[in-house]
Design a protein around this motif. Structure first.
Motif, PDB file in Angstrom:
ATOM      1  N   GLY A 371      54.951 -22.038 132.274  1.00  0.00           N
ATOM      2  CA  GLY A 371      54.027 -23.656 131.834  1.00  0.00           C
ATOM      3  C   GLY A 371      54.045 -24.165 133.269  1.00  0.00           C
ATOM      4  O   GLY A 371      54.421 -23.742 134.287  1.00  0.00           O
ATOM      5  N   ASP A 372      53.843 -25.705 132.909  1.00  0.00           N
ATOM      6  CA  ASP A 372      53.781 -26.502 134.447  1.00  0.00           C
ATOM      7  C   ASP A 372      55.216 -27.238 134.481  1.00  0.00           C
ATOM      8  O   ASP A 372      55.240 -27.926 133.632  1.00  0.00           O
ATOM      9  N   PRO A 373      55.559 -26.980 135.734  1.00  0.00           N
ATOM     10  CA  PRO A 373      57.066 -27.458 135.877  1.00  0.00           C
ATOM     11  C   PRO A 373      56.891 -29.092 136.055  1.00  0.00           C
ATOM     12  O   PRO A 373      58.023 -29.722 135.873  1.00  0.00           O
ATOM     13  N   ILE A 374      55.771 -29.556 136.472  1.00  0.00           N
ATOM     14  CA  ILE A 374      55.576 -31.045 136.507  1.00  0.00           C
ATOM     15  C   ILE A 374      55.766 -31.768 135.300  1.00  0.00           C
ATOM     16  O   ILE A 374      56.234 -32.730 135.084  1.00  0.00           O
ATOM     17  N   LEU A 375      54.818 -31.140 134.195  1.00  0.00           N
ATOM     18  CA  LEU A 375      55.035 -31.693 132.838  1.00  0.00           C
ATOM     19  C   LEU A 375      56.394 -31.534 132.420  1.00  0.00           C
ATOM     20  O   LEU A 375      56.664 -32.265 131.458  1.00  0.00           O
ATOM     21  N   THR A 376      57.084 -30.420 132.568  1.00  0.00           N
ATOM     22  CA  THR A 376      58.222 -30.121 132.039  1.00  0.00           C
ATOM     23  C   THR A 376      59.152 -30.922 132.835  1.00  0.00           C
ATOM     24  O   THR A 376      60.012 -31.640 131.819  1.00  0.00           O
ATOM     25  N   GLY A 377      59.048 -31.567 133.928  1.00  0.00           N
ATOM     26  CA  GLY A 377      59.967 -32.539 134.456  1.00  0.00           C
ATOM     27  C   GLY A 377      59.683 -33.938 134.031  1.00  0.00           C
ATOM     28  O   GLY A 377      60.695 -34.626 133.584  1.00  0.00           O
ATOM     29  N   ALA A 378      58.466 -34.247 133.857  1.00  0.00           N
ATOM     30  CA  ALA A 378      58.242 -35.414 133.215  1.00  0.00           C
ATOM     31  C   ALA A 378      58.618 -35.586 131.887  1.00  0.00           C
ATOM     32  O   ALA A 378      59.189 -36.806 131.451  1.00  0.00           O
ATOM     33  N   LEU A 379      58.636 -34.675 131.158  1.00  0.00           N
ATOM     34  CA  LEU A 379      59.206 -34.417 129.580  1.00  0.00           C
ATOM     35  C   LEU A 379      60.669 -34.888 129.702  1.00  0.00           C
ATOM     36  O   LEU A 379      61.171 -35.567 129.112  1.00  0.00           O
ATOM     37  N   ARG A 380      61.296 -34.087 130.632  1.00  0.00           N
ATOM     38  CA  ARG A 380      63.014 -34.163 130.800  1.00  0.00           C
ATOM     39  C   ARG A 380      63.194 -35.567 131.043  1.00  0.00           C
ATOM     40  O   ARG A 380      64.101 -36.071 130.176  1.00  0.00           O
ATOM     41  N   SER A 381      62.533 -36.069 132.153  1.00  0.00           N
ATOM     42  CA  SER A 381      62.590 -37.530 132.516  1.00  0.00           C
ATOM     43  C   SER A 381      62.509 -38.431 131.561  1.00  0.00           C
ATOM     44  O   SER A 381      63.426 -39.523 131.140  1.00  0.00           O
ATOM     45  N   ALA A 382      61.413 -38.440 130.777  1.00  0.00           N
ATOM     46  CA  ALA A 382      61.059 -39.513 129.707  1.00  0.00           C
ATOM     47  C   ALA A 382      62.201 -39.217 128.634  1.00  0.00           C
ATOM     48  O   ALA A 382      62.591 -40.190 127.883  1.00  0.00           O
ATOM     49  N   LEU A 383      62.718 -38.035 128.118  1.00  0.00           N
ATOM     50  CA  LEU A 383      63.720 -37.659 127.324  1.00  0.00           C
ATOM     51  C   LEU A 383      64.936 -38.464 127.519  1.00  0.00           C
ATOM     52  O   LEU A 383      65.707 -39.135 126.497  1.00  0.00           O
ATOM     53  N   THR A 384      65.247 -38.232 128.696  1.00  0.00           N
ATOM     54  CA  THR A 384      66.475 -38.991 129.201  1.00  0.00           C
ATOM     55  C   THR A 384      66.400 -40.552 128.960  1.00  0.00           C
ATOM     56  O   THR A 384      67.348 -41.166 128.441  1.00  0.00           O
ATOM     57  N   GLN A 385      65.272 -41.076 129.210  1.00  0.00           N
ATOM     58  CA  GLN A 385      65.112 -42.562 129.117  1.00  0.00           C
ATOM     59  C   GLN A 385      65.273 -42.870 127.536  1.00  0.00           C
ATOM     60  O   GLN A 385      65.972 -44.000 127.125  1.00  0.00           O
ATOM     61  N   ALA A 386      64.554 -42.152 126.748  1.00  0.00           N
ATOM     62  CA  ALA A 386      64.423 -42.587 125.504  1.00  0.00           C
ATOM     63  C   ALA A 386      65.873 -42.399 124.717  1.00  0.00           C
ATOM     64  O   ALA A 386      66.205 -43.336 123.983  1.00  0.00           O
TER      65      ALA A 386
END
Length: 394
Positions: A371-386
């Motif tokens: 898949g798209d590593p940029i979206l994967t990284g954005a998802l990981r970062s958002a999950l950490t914050q949430a």
């Protein structure tokens, strides 16, 4: 894992200790999935009564719920506990010159909605409605998930370039004119109803590699992004290096032998001008690589030509050598369409080009993320914050 005492600077009150134990258990459930009360006690060192009280507290708070039972052993079936996926939701987005892609996921990381809005970044109407385009993409993903803005706890957007921490303005991405407003972050938060982080896309790809890819268990590594645009993310001591203006890793502009210098006061170049005006990007971008065999070839066709493969490897190794000489990473991950097209044959040739240089010898790996590593990284970062918000029971 139990919070048996206070940490420096943290009051050792029962409330704080309970919150620490709560977070430890929630993190275990994120990592392992459903667990029994007994297994949670074994992993944390908490007593059975304490574990039972903790799980009851988390269940009442809507953070965990039971999901069946574990049978096949003596005695009553043991209940399985898991994170309640409805406890929070996040949005992850990737902006590129051709549009915006949005994902919505629950607090466990399961993607439950996705949408894309096509919009040419340089079109005149895009300049003044970037926030609306982002909202349109997120709204589409939310509708698919059956959710609304009020359900979001965090949103992270990956874009080329980087936000200057002093001005709040996007730099190093002149080909995304609609993203240069100083109030963009506030504008996005207003239309999405949640705080928004705007992060460099290559940095997010590096986050994805750290969580799920080739950089797991590495604290010092460089991700080299070889695509229509060229850049790097530098991780030292487990922390992303950003630089004074957010421009650390913009190696597309890096001066190298055989490449003209990049001029201009606004850090121009990039994928907007078909291969860059100079620097490393003008040697190894996807646009340039496709032209190595005379034009009209795909990246895969170019990489199948041994002479062209060798030339690409030599150019990449020259750029990597400059980075390695400065930051001395344990690992260099090659990512992006050029790296994917070259695969292991490219990796081997790059390693050969680096052999014998008076430099440290990092491992070289090709990204294998799906898949798209940029979206994967954005998802990981958002999950950490949430999770830092949702899982804080103090």
């Amino acid at each position: 894992m139990a919070a048996a005492g206070s940490t420096p600077g943290t009051p050792g009150t029962p409330r704080v200790l309970r919150a620490m134990n709560d977070r430890a258990v929630l993190d275990l459930l994120v990592l392992h999935g459903p667990l029994t009360r007994t297994r949670i006690g074994e992993l944390t060192g908490l007593s059975k009564p304490t574990t039972s009280q903790l799980l009851g507290r988390l269940e009442a708070a809507g953070l965990v719920h039971t999901t069946g039972s574990l049978s096949g052993r003596p005695g009553p079936n043991a209940l399985l506990y898991e994170i309640d996926p409805g406890a929070g939701h996040v949005a992850a987005l990737s902006a590129d010159p051709n549009g915006i892609t949005a994902l919505v996921a629950d607090i466990t990381g399961t993607v439950i909605g996705q949408a894309r809005v096509e919009a040419e970044a340089v079109a005149e109407d895009v300049r003044h409605r970037t926030a609306q385009l982002v909202a349109e993409a997120v709204d589409g993903a939310l509708r698919q998930a059956g959710l609304g803005h009020e359900d979001l706890r965090a949103a992270v957007i990956g874009t080329p370039g980087a936000i200057d921490p002093h001005t709040g303005q996007l730099r190093y991405a002149p080909h995304l004119p609609g993203w240069h407003s100083r109030t963009l972050r506030d504008d996005l938060a207003a239309v999405l109803g949640t705080p928004v982080d705007i992060e460099n896309d290559v940095n997010l790809a590096a986050v994805a590699e750290q969580y799920e890819g080739a950089a797991q268990d590495f604290d010092n590594y460089v991700l080299t992004w070889l695509d229509e645009g060229v850049g790097a993310a530098i991780v030292l001591g487990g922390t992303l290096l950003r630089g004074a203006t957010g421009g650390a890793g913009e190696i597309g502009y890096m001066p190298l032998p055989g490449a003209p210098l990049v001029h201009g006061g606004s850090a121009g170049g990039g994928s907007a001008n078909g291969g860059g005006d100079g620097g490393f990007e003008s040697l190894v971008s996807a646009y340039v690589v496709r032209e190595l065999t005379g034009g009209g070839a795909t990246l895969a066709q170019v990489m199948a030509d041994d002479a062209a493969l060798g030339e690409v490897a030599r150019r990449i190794a020259t750029g990597i050598a400059a980075v390695v000489a400065v930051v001395d990473p344990e690992l260099v991950v090659l990512s992006g369409s050029v790296a994917q097209a070259g695969g292991d044959r490219l990796r081997v040739r790059v390693e050969e080009e680096l052999t014998g240089l008076a430099l440290p010898r990092p491992q070289i790996r090709i990204s294998e993320l799906d898949g798209d590593p940029i979206l994967t990284g954005a998802l990981r970062s958002a999950l950490t914050q949430a999770r830092d918000q949702v899982f804080d029971t103090a």
